[in-house]
Design an enzyme around this catalytic site. Structure first.
Site, PDB file in Angstrom:
ATOM      1  N   MET A  12       0.868  -1.170   0.000  1.00  0.00           N
ATOM      2  CA  MET A  12       0.000   0.000   0.000  1.00  0.00           C
ATOM      3  C   MET A  12       0.908   1.223   0.000  1.00  0.00           C
ATOM      4  O   MET A  12       1.878   1.275   0.758  1.00  0.00           O
ATOM      5  CB  MET A  12      -0.894  -0.045   1.241  1.00  0.00           C
ATOM      6  CG  MET A  12      -2.099   0.838   1.154  1.00  0.00           C
ATOM      7  SD  MET A  12      -3.099   0.635  -0.335  1.00  0.00           S
ATOM      8  CE  MET A  12      -4.240  -0.634   0.120  1.00  0.00           C
ATOM      9  N   ASN A 183      17.199   1.455 -14.169  1.00  0.00           N
ATOM     10  CA  ASN A 183      17.304   2.879 -14.489  1.00  0.00           C
ATOM     11  C   ASN A 183      18.785   3.254 -14.325  1.00  0.00           C
ATOM     12  O   ASN A 183      19.619   2.383 -14.041  1.00  0.00           O
ATOM     13  CB  ASN A 183      16.343   3.723 -13.635  1.00  0.00           C
ATOM     14  CG  ASN A 183      16.660   3.649 -12.152  1.00  0.00           C
ATOM     15  OD1 ASN A 183      17.768   3.286 -11.748  1.00  0.00           O
ATOM     16  ND2 ASN A 183      15.696   3.995 -11.328  1.00  0.00           N
ATOM     17  N   GLU A 211      16.180   5.861 -19.017  1.00  0.00           N
ATOM     18  CA  GLU A 211      16.808   7.141 -18.657  1.00  0.00           C
ATOM     19  C   GLU A 211      15.772   8.262 -18.538  1.00  0.00           C
ATOM     20  O   GLU A 211      16.007   9.391 -18.964  1.00  0.00           O
ATOM     21  CB  GLU A 211      17.888   7.489 -19.695  1.00  0.00           C
ATOM     22  CG  GLU A 211      19.001   6.447 -19.750  1.00  0.00           C
ATOM     23  CD  GLU A 211      20.125   6.786 -20.718  1.00  0.00           C
ATOM     24  OE1 GLU A 211      20.038   7.822 -21.411  1.00  0.00           O
ATOM     25  OE2 GLU A 211      21.085   6.004 -20.775  1.00  0.00           O
ATOM     26  N   GLY A 212      14.617   7.924 -18.005  1.00  0.00           N
ATOM     27  CA  GLY A 212      13.587   8.934 -17.734  1.00  0.00           C
ATOM     28  C   GLY A 212      13.191   9.686 -18.994  1.00  0.00           C
ATOM     29  O   GLY A 212      12.846   9.076 -20.009  1.00  0.00           O
ATOM     30  N   LYS A 214      14.810  11.131 -21.190  1.00  0.00           N
ATOM     31  CA  LYS A 214      15.620  10.942 -22.407  1.00  0.00           C
ATOM     32  C   LYS A 214      15.133   9.744 -23.230  1.00  0.00           C
ATOM     33  O   LYS A 214      15.152   9.778 -24.450  1.00  0.00           O
ATOM     34  CB  LYS A 214      17.088  10.709 -22.016  1.00  0.00           C
ATOM     35  CG  LYS A 214      17.851  12.018 -21.786  1.00  0.00           C
ATOM     36  CD  LYS A 214      19.303  11.748 -21.456  1.00  0.00           C
ATOM     37  CE  LYS A 214      19.480  11.575 -19.957  1.00  0.00           C
ATOM     38  NZ  LYS A 214      20.775  11.024 -19.554  1.00  0.00           N
ATOM     39  N   GLY A 241       8.183   3.468 -14.179  1.00  0.00           N
ATOM     40  CA  GLY A 241       9.083   2.347 -14.486  1.00  0.00           C
ATOM     41  C   GLY A 241       8.308   1.035 -14.525  1.00  0.00           C
ATOM     42  O   GLY A 241       8.554   0.181 -15.381  1.00  0.00           O
ATOM     43  N   ASP A 242       7.370   0.872 -13.610  1.00  0.00           N
ATOM     44  CA  ASP A 242       6.579  -0.365 -13.586  1.00  0.00           C
ATOM     45  C   ASP A 242       5.727  -0.489 -14.849  1.00  0.00           C
ATOM     46  O   ASP A 242       5.595  -1.573 -15.421  1.00  0.00           O
ATOM     47  CB  ASP A 242       5.681  -0.393 -12.346  1.00  0.00           C
ATOM     48  CG  ASP A 242       6.499  -0.379 -11.068  1.00  0.00           C
ATOM     49  OD1 ASP A 242       7.594  -0.968 -11.068  1.00  0.00           O
ATOM     50  OD2 ASP A 242       6.050   0.233 -10.077  1.00  0.00           O
ATOM     51  N   ASN A 266       7.485   2.865 -23.837  1.00  0.00           N
ATOM     52  CA  ASN A 266       7.720   4.294 -23.558  1.00  0.00           C
ATOM     53  C   ASN A 266       6.411   5.071 -23.602  1.00  0.00           C
ATOM     54  O   ASN A 266       6.161   5.949 -22.788  1.00  0.00           O
ATOM     55  CB  ASN A 266       8.660   4.899 -24.606  1.00  0.00           C
ATOM     56  CG  ASN A 266      10.126   4.635 -24.281  1.00  0.00           C
ATOM     57  OD1 ASN A 266      10.449   4.142 -23.208  1.00  0.00           O
ATOM     58  ND2 ASN A 266      11.008   4.960 -25.207  1.00  0.00           N
ATOM     59  N   SER A 272       1.273   7.037 -18.145  1.00  0.00           N
ATOM     60  CA  SER A 272       1.055   6.702 -16.724  1.00  0.00           C
ATOM     61  C   SER A 272       1.379   7.869 -15.788  1.00  0.00           C
ATOM     62  O   SER A 272       0.843   7.931 -14.687  1.00  0.00           O
ATOM     63  CB  SER A 272       1.878   5.475 -16.325  1.00  0.00           C
ATOM     64  OG  SER A 272       3.234   5.833 -16.139  1.00  0.00           O
TER      65      SER A 272
HETATM   66  O1  RIB Z   1       7.760   1.645  -8.499  1.00  0.00           O
HETATM   67  C1  RIB Z   1       6.866   2.385  -7.724  1.00  0.00           C
HETATM   68  C2  RIB Z   1       6.529   1.644  -6.488  1.00  0.00           C
HETATM   69  O2  RIB Z   1       7.690   1.544  -5.706  1.00  0.00           O
HETATM   70  C3  RIB Z   1       5.514   2.319  -5.612  1.00  0.00           C
HETATM   71  O3  RIB Z   1       4.193   1.987  -5.930  1.00  0.00           O
HETATM   72  C4  RIB Z   1       5.917   1.883  -4.223  1.00  0.00           C
HETATM   73  O4  RIB Z   1       5.095   0.875  -3.727  1.00  0.00           O
HETATM   74  C5  RIB Z   1       7.356   1.407  -4.350  1.00  0.00           C
HETATM   75  O5  RIB Z   1       7.479   0.114  -4.037  1.00  0.00           O
END
Ligand code: RIB
Length: 292
Positions: A12, A183, A211-212, A214, A241-242, A266, A272
């Site tokens: 959470m 990253n 690279e964010g 870039k 990133g996820d 990308n 997101s």
């Molecule tokens: O990558 C983002 C996640 O990293 C967040 O949701 C948080 O839970 C951390 O684990």
């Protein structure tokens, strides 16, 4: 439909927004506080499901209210929870997030995520065997990541290792993974004494450095490629990133080429960040396709 199994954390997120990040010893007044589902594993599972994959999550939650909410959130997003279990007497993982000055900083307390052990993962062998690709991150014990890499190799299932948060990874695990997506900070931990160029050359078509703003860099066996990111008005970069990792996995599982998979990912990641919360802005498949 791509079949994806995510082995990892489900937490959470306790998110504070503030115009200023406090210095050491300083107290500042924040603007808002919200509780939203997060955890790198859960985020990747939800992102992949929104992009149209059949997703199975392997993870642990606490036997508390957060744990119930995390499981409900998986169900609402169409993620299979057959292999998600509450751990008796243990709190759910939590991420304590400060959104300030245009970026986030995060402290993760792993809680039940530490119970995603090799023995626990063994019980989910069917979900691993059936997957087109498996995703794993590093908010679960190191030996579990090691074990997942062995099992994926044995079963001939490609493994996407998202080495976040940063910690050193053995050469064996690096070899067994099909794709690794650090990253820049994580890359500096993985490849301690090497510059990014040298590291990428050692792992052609395997290591993708995000690279964010870039974009994403990799070596295709002949040359280094930078796939640029899309510029958007960012509201909250948590979970970008996820989303990238999930979308990349979905595209690969569907048979897209590497460059197209990175482009797709990308685009999904850029969408997101336009809404609050790690999962708040994760796009549906149609949104990514329309915007491409
Ligand atoms: O990558 C983002 C996640 O990293 C967040 O949701 C948080 O839970 C951390 O684990």
């Amino acid at each position: 439909m791509a079949k994806i199994t995510v082995i990892g954390s489900a937490s959470m997120d306790l998110v504070v927004t503030s115009s200023k990040r406090p210095d050491k010893g300083e107290t500042v007044l924040g603007e808002s506080f919200k509780t939203v589902p997060g955890g790198k594993g859960a985020n990747q599972a939800v992102a992949a499901a929104r992009l149209g994959a059949e997703v199975s999550m392997v993870g642990c939650v606490g036997d508390d209210a957060f744990g119930k909410a995390i499981i409900n959130n998986f169900k609402e997003n169409g993620v299979s929870t057959t292999n998600v279990e509450p751990v008796t007497g243990i709190e759910s993982g939590t991420a304590h997030i400060t959104l300030a000055e245009g970026d986030n900083s995060i402290i993760v307390v792993k809680g039940a995520n530490d119970f995603v052990t090799p023995e626990f993962v063994k019980k989910a062998m069917d979900a691993i065997r059936d997957a087109d690709i498996v995703l794993v991150q590093q908010e679960i014990p190191e030996e579990t990541v090691e074990y997942v890499s062995e099992v994926c190799q044995e079963q001939g299932v490609p493994l996407l290792l998202n080495p976040a948060p940063a910690r050193p990874i053995s050469k064996d695990v690096m070899e067994r993974a099909a794709y690794i997506t650090p990253n820049e900070l994580e890359a500096s931990v993985l490849f301690e004494n090497k510059d990014a160029q040298t590291a990428l050359k050692e792992y052609p078509n395997k290591v993708f450095i995000t690279e964010g703003k870039k974009g994403v860099r990799y070596y295709d066996g002949e040359k280094e490629i930078l796939v640029p990111s899309y510029s958007v008005q960012a509201v909250d970069t948590t979970g970008a990133g996820d989303t990238f990792n999930a979308a990349f996995a979905v595209a690969i599982a569907e048979g897209k080429g590497l460059k197209d998979s990175v482009r797709f990912a990308n685009r999904a990641a850029s969408l997101s960040v336009t809404k609050f919360g790690a999962q708040g802005g994760m796009p549906k498949r149609e949104e990514v396709e329309e915007s491409l």
